[in-house]
Design a protein around this motif. Sequence first.
Motif, PDB file in Angstrom:
ATOM      1  N   ALA A  48      -4.107  -1.075 -11.088  1.00 36.04           N
ATOM      2  CA  ALA A  48      -3.419  -1.433 -10.292  1.00 36.04           C
ATOM      3  C   ALA A  48      -4.050  -2.110  -9.761  1.00 36.04           C
ATOM      4  N   ALA A  49      -5.182  -1.239  -9.396  1.00 32.58           N
ATOM      5  CA  ALA A  49      -6.721  -2.332  -8.694  1.00 32.58           C
ATOM      6  C   ALA A  49      -7.243  -3.749  -9.383  1.00 32.58           C
TER       7      ALA A  49
ATOM      8  N   LEU B  90       0.642  -0.978   0.084  1.00 34.07           N
ATOM      9  CA  LEU B  90      -0.083   0.153  -0.378  1.00 34.07           C
ATOM     10  C   LEU B  90       0.943   1.312   0.069  1.00 34.07           C
TER      11      LEU B  90
ATOM     12  N   TRP C 102       2.607   1.779  -3.744  1.00 34.41           N
ATOM     13  CA  TRP C 102       1.164   2.185  -4.534  1.00 34.41           C
ATOM     14  C   TRP C 102       0.994   3.413  -3.860  1.00 34.41           C
TER      15      TRP C 102
ATOM     16  N   GLY D  34      -2.019  -9.200 -13.993  1.00 33.36           N
ATOM     17  CA  GLY D  34      -2.350  -9.995 -12.802  1.00 33.36           C
ATOM     18  C   GLY D  34      -2.320 -11.406 -13.182  1.00 33.36           C
TER      19      GLY D  34
ATOM     20  N   GLY E 118      -3.918  -3.953 -17.047  1.00 31.74           N
ATOM     21  CA  GLY E 118      -3.572  -4.527 -15.103  1.00 31.74           C
ATOM     22  C   GLY E 118      -4.532  -5.994 -14.821  1.00 31.74           C
TER      23      GLY E 118
ATOM     24  N   GLY F 137      -4.348  -6.709  -8.669  1.00 31.34           N
ATOM     25  CA  GLY F 137      -4.854  -6.919  -8.389  1.00 31.34           C
ATOM     26  C   GLY F 137      -6.107  -8.523  -8.286  1.00 31.34           C
TER      27      GLY F 137
ATOM     28  N   LEU G 264       0.710  -2.166 -11.019  1.00 34.08           N
ATOM     29  CA  LEU G 264       1.309  -1.406 -11.548  1.00 34.08           C
ATOM     30  C   LEU G 264       2.653  -0.567 -12.505  1.00 34.08           C
TER      31      LEU G 264
ATOM     32  N   ILE H 282      -1.110  -5.895  -7.532  1.00 30.70           N
ATOM     33  CA  ILE H 282      -1.616  -4.770  -7.629  1.00 30.70           C
ATOM     34  C   ILE H 282       0.160  -4.240  -7.992  1.00 30.70           C
TER      35      ILE H 282
ATOM     36  N   SER I 193      -4.083   4.167 -10.749  1.00 27.60           N
ATOM     37  CA  SER I 193      -4.612   3.589  -9.535  1.00 27.60           C
ATOM     38  C   SER I 193      -5.490   2.433 -10.340  1.00 27.60           C
TER      39      SER I 193
ATOM     40  N   LEU J 289      -1.498  -8.609  -3.725  1.00 29.10           N
ATOM     41  CA  LEU J 289      -0.724  -8.001  -3.460  1.00 29.10           C
ATOM     42  C   LEU J 289       0.244  -7.802  -4.452  1.00 29.10           C
TER      43      LEU J 289
END
Length: 414
Positions: A252-253, A219, A222, A306, A302, A256, A283, A279, A249, A276
Amino acid sequence: MDAGLFTANNVWMMVCTALVFFMHTGFAFLEIGLTREKNTINILFKNVFIICVGLLLYYIGGFNLMYPGEFNGFLGFGGFGLNIGEDGLTPAYADGGYTYWTDFLFQGMFAATAATIVSGAVAERIKLGAFMIFVIFYVGLVYPIVGSWQWGGGFLSTLGGEDAGFYDFAGSTLVHSVGGWAALIAIILLGPRLGKFDENGKALAIPGHNIPMAAAGVLILWLGWFGFNGGSVLSADPGLTSLVLVTTSLAAAAGGVSAFFTSTVLYKNFDLTMFLNGILGGLVGITAGADLMSPFEAIMIGLIAGVIIVLGVALIDRVKLDDPVGAVTVHLICGIWGTLAVGLFGSKAGISQFLYQLTGVAAAGIFCCLTAFIIIFTLKKTMGIRVSKEEEIEGLDIHEHGMDAYPDFRMNQH
């Protein structure tokens, strides 16, 4: 340029510099959390060393190696130390985006990140002295040379003409893959931790000792990425800066969610560490083109990152390599994906751009692998790079530092 706008631009860049600096706390927490408590001091020492020495090396020559001015496109050097020049504190410098001093400090924070990536991959079994020597050469020479090829106006930035060329907005290749390639070479030469693979070659889990700290680290990273990508706008431009923060953002979301969903389908459990790292994969993936993508395209990048995280971690285990924090998958494989994604999504998408991106990935990969191998192999054959079996079993904190991160905990155990 209006003095107020110049000041606002510079203040934003200094805020971003602070955010990127704060990322080193995130890296340290993540590495500590995903490894065993007996090596905590060692990991903290390496991370603090990287920041301090990285900044000094960047002052001594790294900054002028990365931004040499007029040069042949492959290697140039603008001299030792810092030279502010006549316009360094005026809007004439960097189109009024920031001052010379801010430029040095912001870029210096990026330089240290490349070595921090390697720190996690080699955790729990590398000799501290060998690692420190590696950092000096890799941060002092390799990182700024590769950076000069693009950000310093080198050959990658002019492929196909001045308006074309390789594109890496904030460093999917120039920062993350530079660290990732070295991490890959290091774990190949170093070998896996004791107990990572059984006699049949099957990978065994070595649980981290503090998953809450690992979650806090991600976090923090991020949050720091708002400076990492947001500062790469190189001004406080309202429209572009806000778009970059949105795409960062969303990627990243999506990374994850995609990683946890993929790992749940494959392994039938809700794995927080995959969540984790997903995420982080998102990024890293968006970093090369954060300013070019629509929100939907950022989500797509993203989501794919993942999936790459889950499959990449499994691949590393399958080829019997040991990466305690998933650094190679996150920073190298997702860094390559994010770089190539510039040719597939966003305003620069096209066959020519994809080929430019592929060229940049290949050039950085060949150079980084070659230089990392020379440095680490030389260290292996001279001073050695791996701690003894006894040191590894008992922990590097006691043997290399003579102290314990959790002395009260150990006393209570007895």
